[in-house]
Motif scaffolding. Sequence first.
Motif, PDB file in Angstrom:
ATOM      1  N   VAL A  12       1.194  -1.099  -0.113  1.00 29.05           N
ATOM      2  CA  VAL A  12      -0.141  -0.064   0.003  1.00 29.05           C
ATOM      3  C   VAL A  12       0.714   1.258   0.147  1.00 29.05           C
ATOM      4  N   GLY A  14       1.132   4.849   0.068  1.00 30.03           N
ATOM      5  CA  GLY A  14      -0.201   6.725   0.222  1.00 30.03           C
ATOM      6  C   GLY A  14       0.619   7.970  -0.809  1.00 30.03           C
ATOM      7  N   SER A  21       6.076  11.249  -2.566  1.00 28.95           N
ATOM      8  CA  SER A  21       5.132  10.411  -2.665  1.00 28.95           C
ATOM      9  C   SER A  21       5.167  10.101  -4.460  1.00 28.95           C
ATOM     10  N   VAL A  42      -3.203   4.828  -2.893  1.00 28.26           N
ATOM     11  CA  VAL A  42      -4.261   5.728  -1.452  1.00 28.26           C
ATOM     12  C   VAL A  42      -3.613   6.995  -1.497  1.00 28.26           C
ATOM     13  N   CYS A  44      -5.094  10.171   0.115  1.00 25.12           N
ATOM     14  CA  CYS A  44      -5.996  10.428   0.765  1.00 25.12           C
ATOM     15  C   CYS A  44      -7.028  11.973   0.427  1.00 25.12           C
ATOM     16  N   THR A 100      -5.878  11.795   7.085  1.00 25.25           N
ATOM     17  CA  THR A 100      -4.005  10.888   5.554  1.00 25.25           C
ATOM     18  C   THR A 100      -3.745   9.634   6.835  1.00 25.25           C
ATOM     19  N   THR A 103      -6.381   6.946   7.793  1.00 20.84           N
ATOM     20  CA  THR A 103      -6.932   6.117   6.709  1.00 20.84           C
ATOM     21  C   THR A 103      -5.342   4.857   5.426  1.00 20.84           C
ATOM     22  N   LEU A 104      -4.441   5.499   5.886  1.00 20.28           N
ATOM     23  CA  LEU A 104      -3.728   4.762   5.437  1.00 20.28           C
ATOM     24  C   LEU A 104      -3.820   3.499   6.170  1.00 20.28           C
ATOM     25  N   CYS A 107      -5.468   1.509   5.382  1.00 21.24           N
ATOM     26  CA  CYS A 107      -5.757   0.563   4.146  1.00 21.24           C
ATOM     27  C   CYS A 107      -4.746  -0.590   4.715  1.00 21.24           C
ATOM     28  N   LEU A 115       3.561  -1.016   4.618  1.00 26.06           N
ATOM     29  CA  LEU A 115       3.020   0.526   4.034  1.00 26.06           C
ATOM     30  C   LEU A 115       4.388   1.310   3.679  1.00 26.06           C
ATOM     31  N   LEU A 117       5.913   4.997   2.213  1.00 27.18           N
ATOM     32  CA  LEU A 117       5.116   6.631   2.319  1.00 27.18           C
ATOM     33  C   LEU A 117       6.669   6.969   1.855  1.00 27.18           C
ATOM     34  N   CYS A 138       2.180   7.165  10.865  1.00 28.24           N
ATOM     35  CA  CYS A 138       1.696   5.511  10.358  1.00 28.24           C
ATOM     36  C   CYS A 138       2.945   4.194  11.326  1.00 28.24           C
TER      37      CYS A 138
END
Length: 174
Positions: A12, A14, A21, A42, A44, A100, A103-104, A107, A115, A117, A138
């Motif tokens: 995933v 962000g 990003s 994703v 956000c 953000t 939500t991350l 997800c 994850l 980022l 996160c």
Amino acid sequence: MAGSGADGSRIVVGLSGSLGSLAALHHAVAEARRTGTELLAVLCWTPPGDELGYRRTPCPPVVTAGRDAAVARLRQALDEAFAGRYAGVRLSCQAVRGDTGHTLVRCADRPGDLLVLGAGRERGRLARLVHPSVTAYCVRHASCPVLAVPRPPLQRDLDALERGHGLRASAVRN
């Protein structure tokens, strides 16, 4: 990391459209290629005025416009990252309404997820109080590993120009 088979694990990432990003997205794509894992990008978003402002004065057309703008920003970020070409991995994308960091983390909730980022820019104490670091949030709250991709050199150069450091050096050379 296993592919998105029996355990359903994914990478995933962000995405906001910033250089940081986009660097995270490219790193996530490379990892997805290497491992054969599905990639979920994703972006956000929150309604203008944030969720608290929206709760005080709900206006469905504003939410629709915010969602549409987020989807357009997601498409633009993907176009910029891949120049309209196939990324070479199984890629799905979502524009998700919500804060953000929270939500991350929500997800990237499957066992085996990763994850990814962008590490973001260095900010002063006041800026961190007003807008806490998504990456730090996160790292503290995710139930999966979090990979923070360093800012690309171009972003560092742009930040230096913005602060005025690089501007004077280039003016001296001319």
